[in-house]
Design an enzyme around this catalytic site. Structure first.
Site, short mmCIF file in Angstrom:
data_model
loop_
_atom_site.label_atom_id
_atom_site.label_comp_id
_atom_site.label_asym_id
_atom_site.label_seq_id
_atom_site.Cartn_x
_atom_site.Cartn_y
_atom_site.Cartn_z
N LYS A 24 -36.78 80.60 -22.09
CA LYS A 24 -37.43 80.33 -23.01
C LYS A 24 -38.21 81.73 -22.05
O LYS A 24 -39.05 83.35 -23.13
CB LYS A 24 -38.74 79.58 -23.04
N ASN A 25 -39.02 81.74 -20.59
CA ASN A 25 -39.77 82.69 -20.82
C ASN A 25 -38.76 84.21 -20.06
O ASN A 25 -39.64 84.83 -19.75
CB ASN A 25 -40.44 82.18 -19.29
N CYS A 117 -50.57 78.05 -25.19
CA CYS A 117 -51.01 76.55 -24.76
C CYS A 117 -52.56 76.57 -24.37
O CYS A 117 -52.61 77.56 -23.23
CB CYS A 117 -50.23 75.64 -23.85
N ARG A 122 -57.03 82.74 -19.87
CA ARG A 122 -56.32 83.27 -20.04
C ARG A 122 -56.50 84.70 -20.45
O ARG A 122 -56.21 85.00 -21.63
CB ARG A 122 -54.89 82.25 -21.18
N ASP A 305 -45.72 75.61 -14.17
CA ASP A 305 -44.78 74.87 -15.32
C ASP A 305 -44.27 73.58 -15.09
O ASP A 305 -44.01 72.99 -15.27
CB ASP A 305 -43.44 75.53 -16.02
N ARG A 398 -42.14 73.65 -28.16
CA ARG A 398 -42.20 75.48 -28.31
C ARG A 398 -41.00 75.86 -27.56
O ARG A 398 -41.07 76.74 -26.73
CB ARG A 398 -43.68 75.46 -28.02
C1 EPZ Z 1 -46.08 83.18 -18.07
O1 EPZ Z 1 -47.86 82.92 -18.81
C2 EPZ Z 1 -45.44 82.05 -18.93
N1 EPZ Z 1 -45.88 81.99 -19.86
C3 EPZ Z 1 -46.51 80.88 -17.99
O2 EPZ Z 1 -45.40 79.65 -18.80
C4 EPZ Z 1 -46.67 80.41 -16.82
O3 EPZ Z 1 -46.98 79.43 -16.37
C5 EPZ Z 1 -47.23 81.80 -16.38
O4 EPZ Z 1 -46.42 82.42 -16.74
C6 EPZ Z 1 -47.21 81.69 -15.14
O5 EPZ Z 1 -46.00 81.19 -14.51
C7 EPZ Z 1 -44.25 82.78 -20.65
O6 EPZ Z 1 -44.27 84.04 -19.53
C8 EPZ Z 1 -44.55 83.09 -21.99
P1 EPZ Z 1 -49.91 85.21 -15.90
P2 EPZ Z 1 -48.57 84.43 -18.41
O7 EPZ Z 1 -50.24 85.80 -16.59
O8 EPZ Z 1 -48.37 85.64 -18.69
C9 EPZ Z 1 -54.27 85.09 -15.18
C10 EPZ Z 1 -44.41 77.67 -19.77
O9 EPZ Z 1 -45.43 76.65 -19.85
N2 EPZ Z 1 -54.55 86.33 -15.76
O10 EPZ Z 1 -49.21 84.81 -14.70
O11 EPZ Z 1 -49.66 83.87 -19.36
C11 EPZ Z 1 -54.36 83.93 -16.09
O12 EPZ Z 1 -55.32 83.29 -17.01
C12 EPZ Z 1 -45.68 78.93 -20.27
O13 EPZ Z 1 -43.95 78.28 -20.36
C13 EPZ Z 1 -55.67 87.09 -15.90
O14 EPZ Z 1 -56.90 86.08 -15.21
O15 EPZ Z 1 -49.71 83.87 -17.45
C14 EPZ Z 1 -53.62 82.77 -15.18
O16 EPZ Z 1 -54.71 81.70 -14.79
C15 EPZ Z 1 -47.21 78.08 -19.73
N3 EPZ Z 1 -55.95 87.96 -16.74
C16 EPZ Z 1 -52.94 83.17 -13.76
O17 EPZ Z 1 -53.26 84.72 -13.86
C17 EPZ Z 1 -55.25 88.61 -16.98
O18 EPZ Z 1 -54.81 89.51 -17.66
C18 EPZ Z 1 -51.53 83.43 -14.62
O19 EPZ Z 1 -51.53 84.01 -15.27
C19 EPZ Z 1 -53.18 88.12 -17.33
C20 EPZ Z 1 -53.35 86.78 -16.36
#
Ligand code: EPZ
Length: 419
Positions: A24-25, A117, A122, A305, A398
């Site tokens: 998916k990702n 989710c 985020r 995850d 999802r």
């Molecule tokens: C991706 O989400 C994945 N989703 C998530 O999978 C996964 O849990 C996550 O990466 C971490 O590995 C997809 O790829 C579609 P991040 P993403 O930006 O990109 C903070 C699933 O179950 N952050 O790495 O949203 C954020 O709040 C989903 O398949 C900021 O603070 O994750 C979080 O605490 C859930 N500012 C941390 O970084 C920003 O601008 C990691 O978020 C961006 C992120």
């Protein structure tokens, strides 16, 4: 109120072979990248899950021609404008991938803040900071991200946190920017490598994906290509965890063992053997869980995850463990559901303290509050005798193609019941 639930009569061992489909990702950013050219691209092996269907709706609303042919998705025409996409943006986080595409292709982007989710605040500050460094005007106003840039220019961009989505967004922006972009401290997930490989097949010039420094030389145009996402390491990890807990022997094909190293290390024990095969991994277990502890962190460490699936297993262990969630600030909703089964787990800020209670765990009515939390509840329900009901299938669907079919084919008694 949900109009359906998954009914699980647990206690069966799991046996058989499952084939992983495109992650998916990995598929979601590749779909966005394919919109960066008018030429036709094909993305292979796309799973039938609601996040992908929503992304296809979002792309179509932006003018991209989209055709699904089985597991392959054909895209062409590129983005031609800004349609009504608010509904799509509210359902998933991946709408943010369109920032890079719209900025590169139209010079502006107006995207309602994403849904997805509810596992934390985020924010998008890392995305916005990077876009500004590339010369875009970028800000949040009235619940939407607004970006404008005549032409993005290459820049050196240190990321304050290795955000997966921000790395992917900035990769797409940099692919067609003027000059060189260097991402420092970026995410190293396999899905980043999959996106960079796909963009390079489309004519981009990206080096270093998979490391914490990626260099991108902007190119004028991108062309169509056949894009192949890797197998879903999280779905594979979910089957691995279920087999470790339920006992049995399952072969998981179509996944790269090295991408699961931290997960394999966390689950293997005197009770659970995990071996590599030439097409994936093989898991065999006596159904007993050794007490253990993990903390989640960016790749290649233990993935957030897989946190819910690990915690579900630890509820049946022979001792005490601690599960620390360092990536998201609100990702323990499943712990309170597991308590309904008799789990001896206490959540304190970003840590869950769990004492295994194998004989005390009972079937219950449970509710998924997010995608992977739902997977964790499924795993616990597969273990305990008696009927458990897992509501909140809209979250599970999802990221998992027919969770009931996946486990029924391995010998579990699972069905989807309409209320
Ligand atoms: C991706 O989400 C994945 N989703 C998530 O999978 C996964 O849990 C996550 O990466 C971490 O590995 C997809 O790829 C579609 P991040 P993403 O930006 O990109 C903070 C699933 O179950 N952050 O790495 O949203 C954020 O709040 C989903 O398949 C900021 O603070 O994750 C979080 O605490 C859930 N500012 C941390 O970084 C920003 O601008 C990691 O978020 C961006 C992120």
């Amino acid at each position: 109120m949900d109009n359906e639930y998954l009914s699980i009569n647990g206690g069966n061992e799991l046996r058989g072979t499952v084939e992983m489909h495109g992650a998916k990702n990995a598929v979601l950013p590749l779909l966005a990248a394919a919109a960066m050219t008018k030429e036709e691209s094909v993305i292979e092996d796309c799973p039938f899950i609601s996040d992908v269907e929503n992304m296809l709706g979002l792309l179509s609303a932006l003018g991209v021609s989209v055709k699904r042919k089985g597991r392959n998705i054909e895209l062409s025409g590129g983005v031609s404008g800004v349609g009504d996409i608010a509904g799509f943006c509210k359902t998933m986080r991946s709408s943010m991938f369109m920032l890079g595409v719209l900025l590169s292709e139209t010079g502006e982007a107006y995207l309602p803040l994403p849904g997805g989710c509810d596992i934390g605040a985020r924010p998008l500050d890392i995305h916005i900071d990077g876009l500004k460094k590339m010369g875009a005007e970028a800000y949040i106003e009235n619940g939407a991200v607004v970006c404008k840039a005549k032409k993005l220019r290459g820049a050196e961009i240190p990321l304050r946190y290795p955000s997966v989505g921000a790395t992917e967004n900035l990769l797409m922006c940099a692919a067609r920017a003027d000059g060189r972009t260097t991402l420092l401290g970026c995410a190293r997930e396999p899905e980043i490598v999959s996106l960079a490989d796909g963009l390079n097949k489309m004519g981009a010039n990206i080096r270093g994906a998979g490391s914490s420094k990626i260099e991108i030389e902007g190119v004028k145009t991108l062309k169509g290509a056949r894009l192949i996402p890797g197998g879903d390491r999280i779905v594979a990890g979910t089957v691995l965890a279920a087999t470790a807990l339920c006992g049995g022997s399952v072969k998981i094909d179509g996944v790269n063992r090295s991408e699961l190293a931290a997960v394999i290390n966390a689950f293997k024990s005197e009770h659970c053997k995990i071996d590599g095969t030439n097409t994936g991994i093989c898991v065999s277990s006596d159904g007993r869980i050794s007490a253990g502890s993990v903390f989640t962190a960016p790749y290649p460490l233990f993935p957030t995850d897989m946190q819910a699936q690990y915690l579900a297993c630890q509820c049946f262990s022979d001792g005490v463990g601690v599960v620390r969630e360092t990536v998201f600030e609100n990702r323990f909703a499943h712990a309170y559901e597991l308590q309904k089964m008799g789990a001896d787990v206490i959540v304190d800020k970003n840590a869950a303290f769990v004492r295994g209670n194998p004989r005390g765990m009972k079937a219950a009515e449970l509710c998924a509050h997010d995608l992977r939390g739902g997977a964790g509840l499924m795993i616990a329900a597969l273990k305990v005798r008696g009927e458990s009901k897992v509501f909140g299938t809209r979250y599970i669907d999802r990221g998992y193609e027919s969770m009931e079919t996946l486990f029924r084919e391995l010998g579990a008694d699972v069905s989807r019941v309409r209320v």
